[in-house]
Every structure is written in structure tokens, then in C-alpha cells.
Scaffold this motif. Structure first.
Motif, PDB file in Angstrom:
ATOM      1  N   THR A 142       0.858  -1.185   0.000  1.00 54.33           N
ATOM      2  CA  THR A 142       0.000   0.000   0.000  1.00 54.33           C
ATOM      3  C   THR A 142       0.892   1.232   0.000  1.00 54.33           C
ATOM      4  N   GLN A 143       0.720   2.090  -1.019  1.00 50.41           N
ATOM      5  CA  GLN A 143       1.537   3.289  -1.130  1.00 50.41           C
ATOM      6  C   GLN A 143       0.899   4.493  -0.430  1.00 50.41           C
ATOM      7  N   LYS A 144      -0.382   4.429  -0.139  1.00 50.64           N
ATOM      8  CA  LYS A 144      -1.067   5.577   0.438  1.00 50.64           C
ATOM      9  C   LYS A 144      -2.194   5.101   1.339  1.00 50.64           C
ATOM     10  N   HIS A 145      -2.299   5.733   2.496  1.00 48.14           N
ATOM     11  CA  HIS A 145      -3.391   5.480   3.431  1.00 48.14           C
ATOM     12  C   HIS A 145      -4.149   6.784   3.637  1.00 48.14           C
ATOM     13  N   ILE A 146      -5.462   6.716   3.565  1.00 47.35           N
ATOM     14  CA  ILE A 146      -6.296   7.890   3.777  1.00 47.35           C
ATOM     15  C   ILE A 146      -7.143   7.641   5.018  1.00 47.35           C
ATOM     16  N   LEU A 147      -6.965   8.497   6.018  1.00 47.15           N
ATOM     17  CA  LEU A 147      -7.662   8.361   7.285  1.00 47.15           C
ATOM     18  C   LEU A 147      -8.684   9.475   7.416  1.00 47.15           C
ATOM     19  N   LEU A 148      -9.758   9.200   8.131  1.00 45.51           N
ATOM     20  CA  LEU A 148     -10.738  10.207   8.485  1.00 45.51           C
ATOM     21  C   LEU A 148     -10.676  10.376   9.996  1.00 45.51           C
ATOM     22  N   VAL A 149     -10.194  11.562  10.431  1.00 44.58           N
ATOM     23  CA  VAL A 149      -9.982  11.846  11.843  1.00 44.58           C
ATOM     24  C   VAL A 149     -11.109  12.729  12.351  1.00 44.58           C
ATOM     25  N   GLN A 150     -11.613  12.395  13.526  1.00 43.48           N
ATOM     26  CA  GLN A 150     -12.708  13.148  14.125  1.00 43.48           C
ATOM     27  C   GLN A 150     -12.228  13.837  15.390  1.00 43.48           C
ATOM     28  N   ALA A 151     -12.654  15.106  15.559  1.00 39.23           N
ATOM     29  CA  ALA A 151     -12.419  15.859  16.779  1.00 39.23           C
ATOM     30  C   ALA A 151     -13.765  16.095  17.447  1.00 39.23           C
ATOM     31  N   SER A 152     -13.859  15.805  18.728  1.00 39.91           N
ATOM     32  CA  SER A 152     -15.127  15.910  19.442  1.00 39.91           C
ATOM     33  C   SER A 152     -14.917  16.661  20.748  1.00 39.91           C
ATOM     34  N   ASP A 153     -15.876  17.563  21.062  1.00 34.31           N
ATOM     35  CA  ASP A 153     -15.854  18.246  22.360  1.00 34.31           C
ATOM     36  C   ASP A 153     -16.831  17.621  23.339  1.00 34.31           C
ATOM     37  N   GLY A 154     -17.316  16.428  23.049  1.00 33.10           N
ATOM     38  CA  GLY A 154     -18.265  15.740  23.898  1.00 33.10           C
ATOM     39  C   GLY A 154     -19.674  15.775  23.352  1.00 33.10           C
ATOM     40  N   GLU A 155     -19.988  16.821  22.573  1.00 32.37           N
ATOM     41  CA  GLU A 155     -21.308  16.938  21.989  1.00 32.37           C
ATOM     42  C   GLU A 155     -21.243  17.133  20.482  1.00 32.37           C
ATOM     43  N   LYS A 156     -20.357  18.020  20.051  1.00 29.17           N
ATOM     44  CA  LYS A 156     -20.259  18.350  18.627  1.00 29.17           C
ATOM     45  C   LYS A 156     -18.942  17.796  18.089  1.00 29.17           C
ATOM     46  N   THR A 157     -18.965  17.442  16.802  1.00 28.27           N
ATOM     47  CA  THR A 157     -17.796  16.821  16.185  1.00 28.27           C
ATOM     48  C   THR A 157     -17.433  17.525  14.888  1.00 28.27           C
ATOM     49  N   ALA A 158     -16.189  17.332  14.454  1.00 32.76           N
ATOM     50  CA  ALA A 158     -15.688  17.786  13.155  1.00 32.76           C
ATOM     51  C   ALA A 158     -14.712  16.740  12.644  1.00 32.76           C
ATOM     52  N   THR A 159     -14.556  16.681  11.324  1.00 33.97           N
ATOM     53  CA  THR A 159     -13.681  15.682  10.708  1.00 33.97           C
ATOM     54  C   THR A 159     -12.680  16.347   9.774  1.00 33.97           C
ATOM     55  N   ALA A 160     -11.581  15.662   9.572  1.00 36.55           N
ATOM     56  CA  ALA A 160     -10.540  16.093   8.627  1.00 36.55           C
ATOM     57  C   ALA A 160      -9.905  14.840   8.049  1.00 36.55           C
ATOM     58  N   SER A 161      -9.421  14.966   6.844  1.00 31.19           N
ATOM     59  CA  SER A 161      -8.769  13.828   6.185  1.00 31.19           C
ATOM     60  C   SER A 161      -7.266  13.899   6.399  1.00 31.19           C
ATOM     61  N   VAL A 162      -6.672  12.741   6.600  1.00 28.27           N
ATOM     62  CA  VAL A 162      -5.224  12.630   6.778  1.00 28.27           C
ATOM     63  C   VAL A 162      -4.708  11.642   5.736  1.00 28.27           C
ATOM     64  N   THR A 163      -3.821  12.117   4.899  1.00 24.55           N
ATOM     65  CA  THR A 163      -3.211  11.268   3.868  1.00 24.55           C
ATOM     66  C   THR A 163      -1.798  10.916   4.297  1.00 24.55           C
ATOM     67  N   VAL A 164      -1.533   9.627   4.400  1.00 26.32           N
ATOM     68  CA  VAL A 164      -0.208   9.138   4.780  1.00 26.32           C
ATOM     69  C   VAL A 164       0.429   8.519   3.546  1.00 26.32           C
ATOM     70  N   ASN A 165       1.444   9.193   3.011  1.00 28.61           N
ATOM     71  CA  ASN A 165       2.171   8.693   1.850  1.00 28.61           C
ATOM     72  C   ASN A 165       3.335   7.832   2.332  1.00 28.61           C
ATOM     73  N   VAL A 166       3.334   6.573   1.935  1.00 29.69           N
ATOM     74  CA  VAL A 166       4.398   5.653   2.316  1.00 29.69           C
ATOM     75  C   VAL A 166       5.536   5.801   1.311  1.00 29.69           C
ATOM     76  N   LEU A 167       6.708   6.190   1.781  1.00 32.05           N
ATOM     77  CA  LEU A 167       7.873   6.393   0.916  1.00 32.05           C
ATOM     78  C   LEU A 167       8.642   5.082   0.771  1.00 32.05           C
ATOM     79  N   GLU A 168       9.040   4.798  -0.432  1.00 30.90           N
ATOM     80  CA  GLU A 168       9.708   3.534  -0.707  1.00 30.90           C
ATOM     81  C   GLU A 168      11.127   3.548  -0.151  1.00 30.90           C
ATOM     82  N   VAL A 169      11.518   2.459   0.474  1.00 26.56           N
ATOM     83  CA  VAL A 169      12.864   2.255   1.009  1.00 26.56           C
ATOM     84  C   VAL A 169      13.282   0.836   0.639  1.00 26.56           C
ATOM     85  N   ASN A 170      14.551   0.663   0.378  1.00 27.75           N
ATOM     86  CA  ASN A 170      15.045  -0.660   0.024  1.00 27.75           C
ATOM     87  C   ASN A 170      15.075  -1.535   1.272  1.00 27.75           C
ATOM     88  N   ASP A 171      13.949  -2.208   1.518  1.00 27.54           N
ATOM     89  CA  ASP A 171      13.855  -3.052   2.713  1.00 27.54           C
ATOM     90  C   ASP A 171      13.519  -4.498   2.379  1.00 27.54           C
TER      91      ASP A 171
END
Length: 825
Positions: free
Chosen positions: A507-536
Motif C-alpha cells: 500500500t503506497q497511500k493510506h487515507i484516514l478520516l480523523v474526528q475531533a469531538s468536544d463531547g457533543e459536537k464533532t468535526a472531521t478532517a482527512s489525513v493522507t499518509v504517503n508511504v515512501l519507498e525504502v530498500n527493505d
């Protein structure tokens, strides 16, 4: 037949003391040279043998033919551990061939040596620690030895110390030490002496350690204190102090407490400050009859198991005029929501207050003096009823009220000054949603990042006051085929960490949906994690283990049994492979071809077997082949880049010919093999590369010059009909003009994100933002137009390609008409 004596003064016997330094002379002798040897000595006097064998002696020249036998100091002669006599055989030979061999006997003489301390005393000053109060007795034993094994005696200096040393080295204390009265440190000089009076001295440092063995005592002398009733909690009554003899060299640390059952007072356990703990009413029982309070204060020098002392303190409570109107409560607390409308009724004080005076003239009272922080938001509707109402609404998010949650009001009950305290807390209302600092986040993470590492952080805030506690969570994304959750986010900090190993090949890319909550109300943001290739990934070869047999007569250069290995690597190009036989390739019979740059390599017999001459003795070869993926890396980068290695094991059995007789004791043959090796440090390598590069650049420049001249000649001849050159080739190079191809934008569309209009070329896909004053360009083609203004305002040439439907005559318009400056000189 007699041997000529060349060594004068030998043989002889001499003596030397043990531990003699290097260069001590033991014997002097001369060498007599025969008249037949005018050239002198062929072999200088030399110790050719010693019995027992040693290197403790040497011969040095003293004159032209005079020599000395001296000590070398390596090893140092020791009478107790080494031989006590050495026989040195000294050999000399002149140039005529005459020689002489004589013996020098050296006897080692014993010398009385100083005693030597053993153990820790031999290398350092020994430091001992003795607790105060320790009974008298043995505290340490020193130990020394004498090289002559003589009986040793121990003594102590200075004498006036509370310690003694026995003749066997035991150190005893002669008193019970008191840290508060005695010296804290003693230095003992221990001397060990042999029977001849030789001695050695070492120092023993004895430190007396303080222990808690003394009771603390109070330094406060006052025992009676007076205070007025109705003092507020926290009022200081007395400052109790104490000291401890054990803490002479350090700051005291005491623990104070109250042992009596009285709860009107408290004491700070660390400082000893006695304070009022609660409201004290002089008019209530039992203080109405007995206004004195006795408090027993205890001080301890340890929280548990230490020493303690106690002291009784008497506190007299003085009466004050407090017969004011009485309310069932002098403090009121009220909680209301923010944005409560003005005029809202909050509290009626008359229901909680009364006057205990018997005289009717004194039991009338009214409420006045509304004051305190935020009193402008409230009012007393009536001084008789004491009705408290709001005068205006309160919004916590308003900058004027920011940070204010509790309003402290005071109301005076007018008879004898009596004050009511009212605390009104504004209860926050959750009005706003959390907001992320960015709509989306992007993190670049190498695939070899350790599990548990933090790869980034998201952050959100809430406009509500007081700020709400925001918690973060991942509500979608971040899973793979093997793991449900690859990522984890800190609920309070927003730090994103990895829970499982990342794999770029999966998998070269992971897309996460992160939620912030104050106990009653929520908001979301997307987080893109780009996996960089390494000779492993390691190269994987098939087969990785193989066994086969080959005849001993196999010719060099043969692909053995047609064997080949095929290797793959999930993150490396096959050209990066190198094949190295690391183990088992005796006499380098085997090699791989190609040895690098391919995913397939064949096993080749590099040289024939030679068992008849004894060069080869192995009939079974176990080859360990390493396949590395660093072939494309420069030599200077191989030490820093990540390199992976695969392993292949080959078992090869050599089959002898039926007529071959294997000798059990093969002869010994010396084989010399010469091989040219490349050295990176050779000076000529960069020199040859530089010279070759310069010659190649010169050749390319010359060819370019010929090409320009040819183009100029043919472009000029194309338009000789009207004496004006025609541009009939795609590009014409000349010193006077340069032609720039500008793409034609024949279409336009609206960007779905910004809403702006952009132009595009339908063939090449080139795009640009459309200017509001510029019409859409026509699509027929391009022609060479000098002096046109580009997008940036600079003068450029534009070429328009004629349409396919235009006649060919239009393509041959003279360039001179379009651009007179383009005529060749």
C-alpha cells in the motif's frame, strides 16, 4: 685441531642484583682478531643461547674490539620468581672463518625489597564508612606481602586517633562514635615493615556516618496566643519552629501535626505554621462557657519510625460584636446558563435571614450595598425582600466576558454590619463546533519507520468559552488486508502513530478520516499518509538450495549442468543485483555469469580441476552465494544506503574419472596467480576520465558547428527565386533570429474547485488561466510572427502551424515579409 680463542676475558662468572635497571654492565671482554683477518669481524659477539632461555641480557660495543654484557630490563630480573643463574653462550667469528664460543655465567643476587600492599590498598586510598553508635570492634583488615616472604608488622600513624592496628593488619575502633560530638573524618596512615626495616605506607580514610539518633526540640518559647472569633480560614495563629541535633550540617526536615481532637486549627506539616481551619463562634457552646482551646503540637524528624517531641499551646478566643441579623446561610451559590434573559429572578434573600434580637426595634433590617465583581449585571429589586434579578444577558464568548465564569457579589444586611456573599456561576453552553487547523493533512513516512513512531499531528480548537476538552479519534481508513488498524491517534494530543509495519509494495497511500469531538459536537478532517519507498526487501532467488554432481573432466567455461538462478526483488531493479560466492569457492573454480546487472545468472566453471598435482583436494564444494541489490549504487554511497542481501546455497560433488587414482599423500606444488585489481585511489583513473571527457566534448562541439553551417547553407539556397530566403524547414538556426513555438489554446472550461475559467490545447493538453480581457484563440494553426507579446509582456516570436485544409502555397510565405530582421547576413 684446537679452536683459536678469540674472546679474551671469557669464560667467567659474574653477579647482578635482582631488579637491576636496563643498561647495568655485568662483564667486559675483548676480541682478538687474527692477522689473517684484516677486515675485522664477520659476526660480532652475540649471545646465541642462554640457559635458561631469556632476553634479559645483551652485548654492546664499548670500544673498537671491546664489548660489554648489560641488562636489558625486559624482563626485570626477580630472585624470587626467576632462575637464580644464567649461562650465556657468546659467539664471535672473524672474516677468515675463525670463530670462538665461550660461556658467561651470571648469578642473580637476592635484594631485600619493600613490602607490597595487596587488594584495594595497592591501587587506591581505601575509604571506609562507620555509622555513629557502632560498637567497638574490627572495621577493616589490610593485607600486604613481602617478596622475601618475611614476617611483616603493621603500625598506625598518627597515634592519637580512636583506632588501632594489630600486627596482623586488623583495624579496630576503640570507641563508640557520636556524630554530633566527635570528628567526622579520620585519615589513618598504615605502615607495614619487614624485619630489615623496609616499609610501605598507605592511607585509609574513615568517615563517620550520621544516623537519626537525636530527638528534635521546639525553639518556640511562647505557649499562649490570642485571636478574635470569626477569623477567616487560613489566618495564621502561630509559627512553630524546632531544631534537631542530627541536622547540624544540613537543613532540617520536620513533620508537624496536631495530636488533640480540636478541629478549629490546622498546622502545615512542613513549615509548622498554625492556622485557623474553620469558622470559630465565640457565642456558641462550648466556647460561650470556656473560651480557651488547648492544642498539642507534635514534631517528628521522620515521617515514620523517627524521633518526636510534643508541646501544648493554649489559644484564647476573644469575642467581637457579631449580633447582627442572622441568615441561615451567609454564602449563596447560584448557577444559571449563559444568555439568560434580563429580568430573570434569581434569589430572594428575605427567606433566609432573621434577626435574633428580642427588641422589636432591632429586629427590622433591609438589604443594601449590592457590590462585587460583575454587580452591574445584577440588581436588588427591593431592599425589604432582597429579590436579586439579572439586569442584562451574559455571553461567555463575548470578548468583554472572556474567561469570566463566576461572579462574586456581596449584599449588606443593614442592622449591624452583616454581609452576605453571593456567588453566581455562569454555566457555559456548548454553542460551537470544533474546527481543525487544516481541512486535510498529508504526512510522508518511510516504510521502515519503527512501529510506535509519531508521524504527524492534527490540531483542532473550539470557540466556546471556557475551551472544551477536545478528543481525537480515527473513524475511518487506516486498515490493510493484514491489520484492521495500522494507525493510532492520541485522544488528547492528536499525535498520529503507526501500530504496524508499513509496506510500500503493498500500500503506497493510506487515507484516514480523523474526528475531533468536544463531547457533543464533532468535526472531521482527512489525513493522507504517503508511504515512501525504502530498500527493505531482500532479493529472493529460486532455487535457494540445490545439489548436483559434475565430472572432474568438465571443461572451463562450461555452464555447470545448465544451472541458473533467477532472483526477484520487490523494491529493486534486476540490474541492481550482484552475485558473490562468499564461502566454499576453494581455488575459485566457480563463478556466475553475468556476475551483476541481471535477474538471471548461470553457474560457470571458471577453471578446471587439478587433483593430480595436489592443487585441488576437495571433492565436495558447499557454495554460499550472496545476492545483493547494490550494483547501481556508486562506491561512495554503499556505506550509507540500505542494502539487502539474499542467500543461495549450492552443494556440488565432483565425480572422479574411473581411471583417476586419488593419491593419499599428494605432492606440494606452489601455484602463483597474478590478478589485476582496480584501485580507486589510483591517480591515473580520474586523469584518464577527465581527458576523455574533454576530447568527447570537443568532438561534439565540432560536429554541432558543422551542422549549423550546413543548415545555414541549405536554408539560404531555398529561396533564390526572388532573392529572399524562404523558411521551408521546421527549424532554421541563424545568428539573427530564434523561433519560439507557442501552443494555441483552442478550448476553454471552468475549474470545479476555484470556479475560474482556464484555456487548454486539445492536442497537447497544455493549460493556462484565461485573462478576462483576452478572447478565445482560434484553432486553425500557427505562423511565425515576430515581436508578439507573450504572457509576461516580453517580446517573443510565435509560430502558427497552417491548417490541414489550407493550400500548400500558404506554407511557403517568405519569411522576409513576416520578419525582415530574420534575413541572413
Amino acid at each position: 685441531g684446537r679452536r683459536t680463542q678469540l674472546l679474551k676475558g671469557l669464560p667467567t662468572t659474574t653477579t647482578v642484583e635482582e631488579n637491576a635497571a636496563a643498561g647495568v654492565s655485568l662483564c667486559t671482554f675483548n676480541v682478538t682478531v687474527s692477522p689473517l683477518s684484516p677486515e675485522g669481524l664477520a659476526v660480532r659477539p652475540t649471545i646465541v643461547n642462554s640457559n635458561p632461555l631469556t632476553a634479559a641480557f645483551d652485548i654492546v660495543a664499548k670500544g673498537e674490539l671491546e664489548y660489554r654484557v648489560i641488562t636489558t630490563g625486559d624482563p626485570v630480573l626477580d630472585y624470587e620468581t626467576m632462575p637464580k643463574m644464567f649461562d650465556l653462550q657468546i659467539f664471535v667469528e672473524d672474516t677468515s672463518g675463525r670463530n670462538d664460543l665461550e660461556t658467561l655465567t651470571v648469578q642473580v643476587i637476592d635484594k631485600n625489597e619493600h613490602p607490597v600492599f595487596r587488594g584495594n590498598m595497592a591501587i587506591q586510598t581505601v575509604t571506609l564508612y562507620v555509622l555513629e553508635g557502632t560498637p567497638q570492634g574490627r572495621v577493616y583488615q589490610v593485607y600486604a606481602t613481602d617478596p622475601e616472604n618475611a614476617e611483616l608488622k603493621y603500625s598506625l600513624l598518627p597515634a592519637p586517633v580512636p583506632f588501632l592496628v594489630l600486627e596482623n593488619g586488623d583495624i579496630f575502633s576503640t570507641k563508640v562514635f557520636d556524630y554530633e560530638k566527635d570528628q567526622h573524618c579520620y585519615f589513618l596512615n598504615i605502615t607495614v615493615t619487614d624485619p630489615d626495616g623496609l616499609n610501605s605506607t598507605k592511607t585509609v580514610n574513615i568517615n563517620i556516618i550520621n544516623i537519626n539518633d537525636e530527638r528534635p526540640y521546639f525553639t518556640t518559647k511562647q505557649r499562649i496566643y490570642r485571636i478574635k472569633e470569626e477569623q477567616s480560614p487560613g489566618t495564621v495563629v502561630a509559627n512553630i519552629t524546632a531544631e534537631d541535633p542530627d541536622d547540624e550540617d544540613s537543613s532540617s526536615r520536620f513533620f508537624y501535626s496536631i495530636q488533640s481532637s480540636d478541629r478549629n486549627f490546622s498546622i502545615n506539616p512542613s513549615t509548622g505554621v498554625l492556622q485557623v481551619a474553620r469558622r470559630i463562634d465565640r457565642d456558641a457552646l462550648p466556647l460561650r462557657l470556656h473560651p480557651n482551646i488547648s492544642v498539642i503540637v507534635r514534631v517528628e524528624d521522620s515521617p515514620s519510625g523517627g524521633h518526636a517531641n510534643e508541646m501544648e499551646i493554649t489559644i484564647i478566643i476573644d469575642d467581637i460584636n457579631d449580633n447582627s441579623p442572622e441568615c441561615r446561610s451567609s454564602t449563596f451559590r447560584k448557577e444559571i446558563n449563559e444568555n439568560t434573559t434580563a429580568g430573570t429572578f434569581l434569589l430572594e434573600l428575605r427567606n433566609y435571614c432573621a434577626d435574633i434580637d428580642v427588641d422589636p426595634s432591632n429586629n427590622r433590617f433591609h438589604f443594601t450595598g449590592l457590590s462585587g465583581f460583575g454587580s452591574n449585571n445584577f440588581a436588588l429589586e427591593s431592599t425589604v425582600s432582597g429579590r436579586l434579578v439579572m439586569t442584562e444577558s451574559i455571553d461567555l464568548e463575548n470578548p468583554a466576558n472572556l474567561g469570566v465564569e463566576v461572579y462574586s457579589l456581596t449584599v449588606r444586611v443593614q442592622d449591624i454590619a452583616y454581609i452576605i456573599y453571593i456567588y453566581i456561576r455562569i454555566k457555559p453552553v456548548n454553542e460551537y463546533f470544533p474546527v481543525f487547523s487544516d481541512v486535510s493533512y498529508e504526512f510522508n513516512v518511510p516504510e521502515i519507520t519503527k512501529v510506535g513512531s509519531t508521524i504527524g499531528r492534527v490540531s483542532a480548537r473550539d470557540k466556546d468559552w471556557p475551551p472544551s476538552v477536545i478528543t481525537y479519534s480515527i473513524i475511518a481508513g487506516g486498515g490493510t488486508r493484514d491489520y484492521t488498524n495500522v494507525f493510532w491517534i492520541s485522544p488528547t494530543e492528536g499525535n498520529v502513530k503507526i501500530l504496524a509495519r508499513l509496506d510500500y509494495e503493498t500500500t503506497q497511500k493510506h487515507i484516514l478520516l480523523v474526528q475531533a469531538s468536544d463531547g457533543e459536537k464533532t468535526a472531521t478532517a482527512s489525513v493522507t499518509v504517503n508511504v515512501l519507498e525504502v530498500n527493505d526487501e531482500e532479493p529472493f532467488c529460486s532455487p535457494n538450495f540445490y545439489s548436483f554432481q559434475i565430472p572432474v573432466s568438465t571443461a572451463a567455461g562450461t555452464n555447470i549442468n545448465g544451472f541458473k538462478i533467477e532472483c526477484k526483488d520487490r523494491d529493486s531493479d534486476p540490474r541492481s543485483f550482484r552475485y558473490i560466492i562468499n564461502e566454499g569457492n576453494v581455488n575459485n573454480h566457480f563463478t556466475f555469469s553475468p556476475s551483476a546487472g541481471s535477474n538471471t545468472s548461470r553457474l560457470i566453471l571458471a577453471s578446471r580441476f587439478n587433483y593430480e598435482s595436489g592443487i585441488d583436494t576437495n571433492w565436495i564444494y558447499r557454495l554460499r552465494v550472496y545476492v545483493t541489490d547494490d550494483n547501481l549504487l556508486p562506491a561512495r554511497d554503499k556505506a550509507t544506503h540500505l542494502i539487502k542481501t539474499g542467500t543461495v546455497t549450492l552443494n556440488i560433488r565432483v565425480i572422479p574419472n574411473p581411471t583417476t587414482v586419488v593419491a593419499t599423500t599428494p605432492g606440494f606444488t606452489v601455484v602463483t596467480k597474478k590478478e589485476n585489481l582496480y584501485s580507486e585511489s589510483a591517480w591515473y583513473v580520474p586523469f584518464l576520465i577527465t581527458v576523455g571527457s574533454l576530447l568527447l566534448l570537443g568532438l561534439l562541439g565540432y560536429l554541432g558547428f558543422l551542422l549549423v553551417m550546413w543548415l545555414r547553407t541549405h536554408c539560404s539556397r531555398a529561396g533564390r527565386g526572388d532573392d529572399r530566403p524562404l523558411i521551408h524547414c521546421t527549424f532554421c538556426l541563424s545568428p539573427q533570429t530564434m523561433t519560439k513555438l507557442t501552443p494555441v489554446f483552442d478550448g476553454e472550461a471552468r475549474d470545479p474547485v476555484t470556479g475560474k475559467i482556464y484555456e487548454f490545447n486539445t492536442q497537447s493538453g497544455a493549460r493556462r488561466w484565461k485573462k478576462s480581457s483576452e478572447p478565445l484563440q482560434p484553432a486553425p494553426g500557427m505562423q511565425v510572427t515576430p515581436g508578439a507579446t507573450d504572457d509576461d509582456g516580453q517580446g517573443t516570436d510565435r509560430m502558427q502551424v497552417p491548417s490541414k485544409k489550407e493550400p500548400s502555397e500558404k506554407r511557403k510565405e517568405p519569411a522576409a515579409e513576416t520578419n525582415p530582421a530574420a534575413q541572413p547576413s
